[in-house]
Design a protein around this motif. Structure first.
Motif, PDB file in Angstrom:
ATOM      1  N   SER A  16       0.825  -1.209   0.000  1.00 20.69           N
ATOM      2  CA  SER A  16       0.000   0.000   0.000  1.00 20.69           C
ATOM      3  C   SER A  16       0.858   1.259   0.000  1.00 20.69           C
ATOM      4  CB  SER A  16      -0.924   0.015   1.215  1.00 20.69           C
ATOM      5  OG  SER A  16      -1.614   1.247   1.279  1.00 20.69           O
ATOM      6  N   GLU A  17       0.461   2.201  -0.821  1.00 18.73           N
ATOM      7  CA  GLU A  17       1.152   3.492  -0.858  1.00 18.73           C
ATOM      8  C   GLU A  17       0.685   4.405   0.278  1.00 18.73           C
ATOM      9  OE1 GLU A  17       0.622   5.171  -4.722  1.00 18.73           O
ATOM     10  OE2 GLU A  17       1.608   3.496  -5.710  1.00 18.73           O
ATOM     11  N   ARG A  18      -0.315   3.987   1.014  1.00 24.20           N
ATOM     12  CA  ARG A  18      -0.868   4.804   2.094  1.00 24.20           C
ATOM     13  C   ARG A  18      -0.269   4.478   3.463  1.00 24.20           C
ATOM     14  NH1 ARG A  18      -3.691   8.385  -0.154  1.00 24.20           N
ATOM     15  NH2 ARG A  18      -5.325   7.955  -1.658  1.00 24.20           N
ATOM     16  N   ASN A  19       0.682   3.583   3.522  1.00 27.60           N
ATOM     17  CA  ASN A  19       1.336   3.272   4.796  1.00 27.60           C
ATOM     18  C   ASN A  19       2.168   4.465   5.258  1.00 27.60           C
ATOM     19  OD1 ASN A  19       0.347   0.622   4.848  1.00 27.60           O
ATOM     20  ND2 ASN A  19       2.068  -0.140   3.657  1.00 27.60           N
ATOM     21  N   ILE A  20       2.195   4.655   6.565  1.00 28.10           N
ATOM     22  CA  ILE A  20       2.995   5.717   7.167  1.00 28.10           C
ATOM     23  C   ILE A  20       4.059   5.046   8.031  1.00 28.10           C
ATOM     24  CG2 ILE A  20       2.994   7.686   8.744  1.00 28.10           C
ATOM     25  CD1 ILE A  20       0.024   8.092   8.032  1.00 28.10           C
ATOM     26  N   PHE A  21       5.312   5.228   7.676  1.00 31.93           N
ATOM     27  CA  PHE A  21       6.423   4.642   8.425  1.00 31.93           C
ATOM     28  C   PHE A  21       7.049   5.727   9.293  1.00 31.93           C
ATOM     29  CE2 PHE A  21       5.896   1.976   4.728  1.00 31.93           C
ATOM     30  CZ  PHE A  21       5.994   0.701   5.252  1.00 31.93           C
ATOM     31  N   ILE A  22       7.145   5.447  10.581  1.00 29.21           N
ATOM     32  CA  ILE A  22       7.736   6.385  11.539  1.00 29.21           C
ATOM     33  C   ILE A  22       8.887   5.678  12.243  1.00 29.21           C
ATOM     34  CG2 ILE A  22       7.357   7.763  13.631  1.00 29.21           C
ATOM     35  CD1 ILE A  22       5.751   8.805  11.265  1.00 29.21           C
ATOM     36  N   THR A 109      11.089   1.053  13.828  1.00 31.42           N
ATOM     37  CA  THR A 109      10.157   1.620  12.857  1.00 31.42           C
ATOM     38  C   THR A 109       8.769   1.056  13.093  1.00 31.42           C
ATOM     39  OG1 THR A 109      11.915   1.890  11.218  1.00 31.42           O
ATOM     40  CG2 THR A 109       9.652   1.919  10.395  1.00 31.42           C
ATOM     41  N   ILE A 110       7.810   1.964  13.157  1.00 31.73           N
ATOM     42  CA  ILE A 110       6.401   1.621  13.337  1.00 31.73           C
ATOM     43  C   ILE A 110       5.697   1.944  12.022  1.00 31.73           C
ATOM     44  CG2 ILE A 110       4.323   2.063  14.710  1.00 31.73           C
ATOM     45  CD1 ILE A 110       6.719   1.053  16.357  1.00 31.73           C
ATOM     46  N   LEU A 121      -6.764   4.486  13.062  1.00 28.89           N
ATOM     47  CA  LEU A 121      -5.409   4.313  12.578  1.00 28.89           C
ATOM     48  C   LEU A 121      -4.830   3.057  13.222  1.00 28.89           C
ATOM     49  CD1 LEU A 121      -3.459   5.881  10.735  1.00 28.89           C
ATOM     50  CD2 LEU A 121      -2.598   7.027  12.771  1.00 28.89           C
ATOM     51  N   ASN A 122      -4.523   2.057  12.414  1.00 24.49           N
ATOM     52  CA  ASN A 122      -3.900   0.830  12.906  1.00 24.49           C
ATOM     53  C   ASN A 122      -2.385   0.987  12.871  1.00 24.49           C
ATOM     54  OD1 ASN A 122      -6.471  -0.244  12.954  1.00 24.49           O
ATOM     55  ND2 ASN A 122      -6.170  -1.604  11.232  1.00 24.49           N
ATOM     56  N   PHE A 123      -1.692   0.246  13.726  1.00 28.08           N
ATOM     57  CA  PHE A 123      -0.233   0.265  13.675  1.00 28.08           C
ATOM     58  C   PHE A 123       0.340  -1.061  14.158  1.00 28.08           C
ATOM     59  CE2 PHE A 123      -0.531   1.071  18.159  1.00 28.08           C
ATOM     60  CZ  PHE A 123       0.655   0.576  18.690  1.00 28.08           C
ATOM     61  N   LYS A 124       1.579  -1.272  13.786  1.00 28.73           N
ATOM     62  CA  LYS A 124       2.352  -2.402  14.315  1.00 28.73           C
ATOM     63  C   LYS A 124       3.827  -2.064  14.178  1.00 28.73           C
ATOM     64  CE  LYS A 124       2.943  -6.119  11.959  1.00 28.73           C
ATOM     65  NZ  LYS A 124       2.475  -7.463  11.807  1.00 28.73           N
ATOM     66  N   GLN A 125       4.629  -2.771  14.940  1.00 28.88           N
ATOM     67  CA  GLN A 125       6.070  -2.573  14.804  1.00 28.88           C
ATOM     68  C   GLN A 125       6.496  -3.222  13.506  1.00 28.88           C
ATOM     69  OE1 GLN A 125       8.335  -3.569  18.257  1.00 28.88           O
ATOM     70  NE2 GLN A 125      10.193  -2.647  17.441  1.00 28.88           N
ATOM     71  N   PHE A 126       7.231  -2.482  12.707  1.00 30.93           N
ATOM     72  CA  PHE A 126       7.642  -2.949  11.389  1.00 30.93           C
ATOM     73  C   PHE A 126       9.076  -3.438  11.391  1.00 30.93           C
ATOM     74  CE2 PHE A 126       9.365  -2.099   7.112  1.00 30.93           C
ATOM     75  CZ  PHE A 126       8.548  -2.934   6.379  1.00 30.93           C
TER      76      PHE A 126
END
Length: 131
Positions: A16-22, A109-110, A121-126
């Motif tokens: 997905s191009e909509r993922n946000i990596f922090i 990175t999350i 907004l869903n998240f997980k550790q990446f």
């Protein structure tokens, strides 16, 4: 609230191009109460799903909004207050509730992604930092 068989949680889609990596900084781990996301990332990947009056209030009038943030691994939802932080960033207040029981380190990175059905907004550790 976790999804059900009828309405499952939106899984992470690595394509997905909509993922946000922090990538977490020292100020976003430990006893931190906030995590910071850029205006550009939120406008492109999250604000498009929110009511326009909420987004306008947040951006133009610095009116905070509430947003549910769902930990995909633990199935725990926390509600965050989003506030404008200068002209380019937004802070999610309530991040300390996510940090409880987590062992994040600087450099981890999350990934965040919007769950259209559950409006959160869903998240997980990446990625784990090896520092």
């Amino acid at each position: 609230m976790a999804g059900t068989d009828l309405y499952p949680d939106a899984p992470f889609d690595p394509k997905s191009e909509r993922n946000i990596f922090i990538t977490l900084t020292e100020s976003e781990i430990g006893l931190s109460n906030t995590i910071t996301m850029s205006k550009e990332l939120l406008e492109a990947n999250v604000f498009i799903y929110l009511p326009s009056k909420d987004v306008t209030g947040l951006i133009q009038h610095n009116e905070p909004i509430l947003m549910d943030v769902f930990d995909y691994d633990t199935k725990i939802t926390t509600t965050h207050i989003i506030r404008k932080d200068g002209d380019k960033d937004f802070k999610f207040h309530g991040w300390n509730m996510v940090l409880q029981g987590k062992h994040f380190r600087t450099g981890d990175t999350i990934v965040f992604w919007w769950d259209i059905f559950h409006m959160r907004l869903n998240f997980k550790q990446f990625m784990f930092s090896f520092v």
